[in-house]
Scaffold this motif. Structure first.
Motif, PDB file in Angstrom:
ATOM      1  N   ALA A 171       0.871  -1.174   0.000  1.00 39.21           N
ATOM      2  CA  ALA A 171       0.000   0.000   0.000  1.00 39.21           C
ATOM      3  C   ALA A 171       0.904   1.218   0.000  1.00 39.21           C
ATOM      4  O   ALA A 171       2.054   1.161   0.465  1.00 39.21           O
ATOM      5  N   ALA A 172       0.395   2.343  -0.513  1.00 44.85           N
ATOM      6  CA  ALA A 172       1.248   3.514  -0.755  1.00 44.85           C
ATOM      7  C   ALA A 172       0.970   4.642   0.224  1.00 44.85           C
ATOM      8  O   ALA A 172      -0.182   5.029   0.434  1.00 44.85           O
ATOM      9  N   GLY A 173       2.037   5.182   0.796  1.00 50.08           N
ATOM     10  CA  GLY A 173       1.967   6.381   1.601  1.00 50.08           C
ATOM     11  C   GLY A 173       2.861   7.452   1.003  1.00 50.08           C
ATOM     12  O   GLY A 173       3.639   7.193   0.085  1.00 50.08           O
ATOM     13  N   ASP A 174       2.763   8.662   1.536  1.00 52.00           N
ATOM     14  CA  ASP A 174       3.631   9.737   1.053  1.00 52.00           C
ATOM     15  C   ASP A 174       5.094   9.461   1.378  1.00 52.00           C
ATOM     16  O   ASP A 174       5.994   9.882   0.660  1.00 52.00           O
ATOM     17  N   THR A 175       5.315   8.775   2.502  1.00 59.31           N
ATOM     18  CA  THR A 175       6.661   8.394   2.926  1.00 59.31           C
ATOM     19  C   THR A 175       6.596   6.988   3.527  1.00 59.31           C
ATOM     20  O   THR A 175       5.510   6.452   3.768  1.00 59.31           O
ATOM     21  N   ILE A 176       7.754   6.425   3.799  1.00 61.89           N
ATOM     22  CA  ILE A 176       7.829   5.138   4.487  1.00 61.89           C
ATOM     23  C   ILE A 176       7.821   5.421   5.985  1.00 61.89           C
ATOM     24  O   ILE A 176       8.648   6.179   6.486  1.00 61.89           O
ATOM     25  N   SER A 178       8.620   5.644   9.743  1.00 61.84           N
ATOM     26  CA  SER A 178       9.928   5.470  10.380  1.00 61.84           C
ATOM     27  C   SER A 178       9.991   4.180  11.193  1.00 61.84           C
ATOM     28  O   SER A 178      11.050   3.547  11.281  1.00 61.84           O
ATOM     29  N   ARG A 179       8.863   3.773  11.791  1.00 59.08           N
ATOM     30  CA  ARG A 179       8.876   2.535  12.577  1.00 59.08           C
ATOM     31  C   ARG A 179       9.178   1.321  11.716  1.00 59.08           C
ATOM     32  O   ARG A 179       9.771   0.347  12.183  1.00 59.08           O
ATOM     33  N   ILE A 180       8.749   1.371  10.459  1.00 61.93           N
ATOM     34  CA  ILE A 180       9.040   0.261   9.552  1.00 61.93           C
ATOM     35  C   ILE A 180      10.502   0.301   9.134  1.00 61.93           C
ATOM     36  O   ILE A 180      11.191  -0.731   9.123  1.00 61.93           O
ATOM     37  N   LEU A 181      11.003   1.474   8.796  1.00 63.62           N
ATOM     38  CA  LEU A 181      12.411   1.599   8.416  1.00 63.62           C
ATOM     39  C   LEU A 181      13.334   1.129   9.526  1.00 63.62           C
ATOM     40  O   LEU A 181      14.379   0.521   9.279  1.00 63.62           O
ATOM     41  N   ASP A 182      12.946   1.397  10.763  1.00 59.48           N
ATOM     42  CA  ASP A 182      13.773   0.997  11.906  1.00 59.48           C
ATOM     43  C   ASP A 182      13.894  -0.517  12.029  1.00 59.48           C
ATOM     44  O   ASP A 182      14.801  -1.013  12.704  1.00 59.48           O
ATOM     45  N   GLN A 183      12.978  -1.254  11.407  1.00 58.27           N
ATOM     46  CA  GLN A 183      12.981  -2.709  11.505  1.00 58.27           C
ATOM     47  C   GLN A 183      13.727  -3.387  10.363  1.00 58.27           C
ATOM     48  O   GLN A 183      13.813  -4.618  10.302  1.00 58.27           O
ATOM     49  N   LEU A 184      14.290  -2.587   9.459  1.00 53.02           N
ATOM     50  CA  LEU A 184      15.053  -3.124   8.329  1.00 53.02           C
ATOM     51  C   LEU A 184      16.512  -3.310   8.725  1.00 53.02           C
ATOM     52  O   LEU A 184      17.134  -2.405   9.296  1.00 53.02           O
ATOM     53  N   ASP A 185      17.056  -4.478   8.427  1.00 50.55           N
ATOM     54  CA  ASP A 185      18.472  -4.740   8.674  1.00 50.55           C
ATOM     55  C   ASP A 185      19.319  -3.712   7.917  1.00 50.55           C
ATOM     56  O   ASP A 185      18.968  -3.319   6.799  1.00 50.55           O
ATOM     57  N   PRO A 186      20.433  -3.257   8.489  1.00 49.48           N
ATOM     58  CA  PRO A 186      21.270  -2.264   7.802  1.00 49.48           C
ATOM     59  C   PRO A 186      21.764  -2.705   6.431  1.00 49.48           C
ATOM     60  O   PRO A 186      22.111  -1.868   5.594  1.00 49.48           O
ATOM     61  N   ALA A 187      21.806  -4.010   6.193  1.00 46.51           N
ATOM     62  CA  ALA A 187      22.200  -4.517   4.877  1.00 46.51           C
ATOM     63  C   ALA A 187      21.010  -5.033   4.089  1.00 46.51           C
ATOM     64  O   ALA A 187      21.184  -5.735   3.087  1.00 46.51           O
ATOM     65  N   SER A 196       1.212  10.027  -3.810  1.00 45.42           N
ATOM     66  CA  SER A 196      -0.208  10.324  -3.648  1.00 45.42           C
ATOM     67  C   SER A 196      -1.034   9.374  -4.509  1.00 45.42           C
ATOM     68  O   SER A 196      -0.495   8.697  -5.394  1.00 45.42           O
ATOM     69  N   PRO A 197      -2.357   9.294  -4.304  1.00 44.60           N
ATOM     70  CA  PRO A 197      -3.181   8.413  -5.134  1.00 44.60           C
ATOM     71  C   PRO A 197      -3.053   8.691  -6.629  1.00 44.60           C
ATOM     72  O   PRO A 197      -3.208   7.777  -7.445  1.00 44.60           O
ATOM     73  N   SER A 198      -2.757   9.922  -6.991  1.00 43.80           N
ATOM     74  CA  SER A 198      -2.676  10.270  -8.416  1.00 43.80           C
ATOM     75  C   SER A 198      -1.284  10.086  -9.011  1.00 43.80           C
ATOM     76  O   SER A 198      -1.127  10.073 -10.233  1.00 43.80           O
ATOM     77  N   ARG A 199      -0.276   9.931  -8.150  1.00 45.34           N
ATOM     78  CA  ARG A 199       1.094   9.816  -8.665  1.00 45.34           C
ATOM     79  C   ARG A 199       1.934   8.986  -7.699  1.00 45.34           C
ATOM     80  O   ARG A 199       2.345   9.485  -6.647  1.00 45.34           O
ATOM     81  N   GLN A 200       2.155   7.740  -8.036  1.00 47.69           N
ATOM     82  CA  GLN A 200       2.930   6.846  -7.188  1.00 47.69           C
ATOM     83  C   GLN A 200       4.098   6.256  -7.966  1.00 47.69           C
ATOM     84  O   GLN A 200       3.993   5.997  -9.159  1.00 47.69           O
ATOM     85  N   ASN A 201       5.183   6.026  -7.261  1.00 49.43           N
ATOM     86  CA  ASN A 201       6.342   5.355  -7.832  1.00 49.43           C
ATOM     87  C   ASN A 201       6.723   4.171  -6.960  1.00 49.43           C
ATOM     88  O   ASN A 201       6.624   4.241  -5.727  1.00 49.43           O
ATOM     89  N   LEU A 202       7.163   3.103  -7.594  1.00 50.02           N
ATOM     90  CA  LEU A 202       7.735   1.986  -6.865  1.00 50.02           C
ATOM     91  C   LEU A 202       9.183   2.322  -6.561  1.00 50.02           C
ATOM     92  O   LEU A 202       9.946   2.699  -7.461  1.00 50.02           O
ATOM     93  N   VAL A 221       3.380   3.120 -10.469  1.00 50.18           N
ATOM     94  CA  VAL A 221       2.476   2.045 -10.049  1.00 50.18           C
ATOM     95  C   VAL A 221       1.209   2.680  -9.494  1.00 50.18           C
ATOM     96  O   VAL A 221       1.117   3.897  -9.353  1.00 50.18           O
ATOM     97  N   SER A 222       0.228   1.855  -9.160  1.00 51.08           N
ATOM     98  CA  SER A 222      -1.006   2.340  -8.557  1.00 51.08           C
ATOM     99  C   SER A 222      -1.442   1.358  -7.469  1.00 51.08           C
ATOM    100  O   SER A 222      -1.750   0.196  -7.762  1.00 51.08           O
ATOM    101  N   PHE A 223      -1.437   1.822  -6.211  1.00 52.73           N
ATOM    102  CA  PHE A 223      -1.790   0.989  -5.070  1.00 52.73           C
ATOM    103  C   PHE A 223      -2.844   1.687  -4.229  1.00 52.73           C
ATOM    104  O   PHE A 223      -3.006   2.909  -4.281  1.00 52.73           O
ATOM    105  N   VAL A 224      -3.531   0.906  -3.399  1.00 51.24           N
ATOM    106  CA  VAL A 224      -4.428   1.483  -2.407  1.00 51.24           C
ATOM    107  C   VAL A 224      -3.599   2.234  -1.376  1.00 51.24           C
ATOM    108  O   VAL A 224      -2.402   1.975  -1.224  1.00 51.24           O
ATOM    109  N   PRO A 225      -4.192   3.200  -0.654  1.00 44.38           N
ATOM    110  CA  PRO A 225      -3.426   3.989   0.313  1.00 44.38           C
ATOM    111  C   PRO A 225      -3.020   3.175   1.537  1.00 44.38           C
ATOM    112  O   PRO A 225      -3.744   2.264   1.971  1.00 44.38           O
ATOM    113  N   LEU A 226      -1.886   3.539   2.115  1.00 46.18           N
ATOM    114  CA  LEU A 226      -1.405   2.950   3.353  1.00 46.18           C
ATOM    115  C   LEU A 226      -2.099   3.654   4.521  1.00 46.18           C
ATOM    116  O   LEU A 226      -1.898   4.842   4.741  1.00 46.18           O
ATOM    117  N   LEU A 227      -2.909   2.909   5.249  1.00 44.60           N
ATOM    118  CA  LEU A 227      -3.685   3.468   6.352  1.00 44.60           C
ATOM    119  C   LEU A 227      -3.207   2.920   7.678  1.00 44.60           C
ATOM    120  O   LEU A 227      -2.683   1.793   7.755  1.00 44.60           O
TER     121      LEU A 227
END
Length: 231
Positions: A171-176, A178-187, A196-202, A221-227
């Protein structure tokens, strides 16, 4: 790569849901630029019609997104394949597959099932309880034993199981968040739609192991919004 147990007879399909239909979809994806043979093989073998309402079975192997209720969709097969391929590219030359993958937005369960064939462990979070119940039933029917699911606010991720080698958002948000980014391994690697709903990029964010992440844009791409929250 894991192999799926043989599905129950009712999941094998016939006519518009037969193996021949899956073979045609695999050929379409190859023609559209999907290169990783592991991704093609998983999609060729996974019964996509199992993840949608029976009324839509005749369209299961078209290269289109389809409604699954609650304002959500099962993603276009090309998008599922491209996101999965983009994740796997990060691990080329390192090892065969990521060990731990987090998916935000279980939805129908299709993307999680694809990931379960290509990662040691998959953790998937869904905020709509009715969708998660259906997805869990599908996972059980397919015998997916390396996949765990959670009913929760996807924006929180799954901190108890962090860090993750790879994170995929469906699902798409304006940004990622931070709580999710914090859970990503550094590598690790993160693949997600942003905008936005009208303009999204993967996008893909690839860690260097030292705390820096390189950002790449992979196309519109086109995804539903991240809620947030649960429903």
């Amino acid at each position: 790569m894991h192999t799926y147990p043989l599905p129950p007879a009712e999941l094998k399909g016939e006519g518009m849901t037969s193996q021949r239909a899956r073979d045609r979809l695999a050929a379409v994806l190859q023609g559209a630029g999907i290169r990783d043979p592991r991704v093609i093989e998983v999609i060729r073998n996974l019964p996509r019609h199992h993840f949608i309402d029976q009324a839509l079975h005749s369209r299961a192997y078209e290269n289109d997104a389809l409604p699954i209720g609650h304002g959500q969709t099962i993603s276009q097969p090309w998008v599922v394949a491209r996101m999965t391929e983009a994740m796997l590219e990060h691990f080329e030359g390192r090892r065969d597959m990521p060990r731990k993958v987090l998916e935000i937005g279980t939805g129908s369960g299709y993307q999680a099932a694809v990931l379960a064939a290509l990662a040691a462990e998959v953790f998937t979070v869904e905020r709509i309880e009715a969708l998660l119940r259906q997805a869990r039933r599908r996972f059980r029917q397919l015998g997916l034993t390396n996949l765990r699911s959670r009913y929760d606010d996807g924006k929180l991720g799954w901190p108890d199981e962090a860090p993750f080698d790879a994170i995929i958002l469906t699902a798409a948000g304006d940004t990622i968040p931070s709580r999710i980014l914090d859970q990503l391994d550094p590598a690790g690697v993160l693949v997600a739609p942003v905008g936005s709903p009208s303009r999204q990029n993967l996008i893909r964010m690839r860690g260097d192991g030292q705390g820096d992440f390189a950002l790449e844009e992979l196309g519109p791409v086109s995804f539903v919004p991240l809620l947030g929250g649960i429903g």
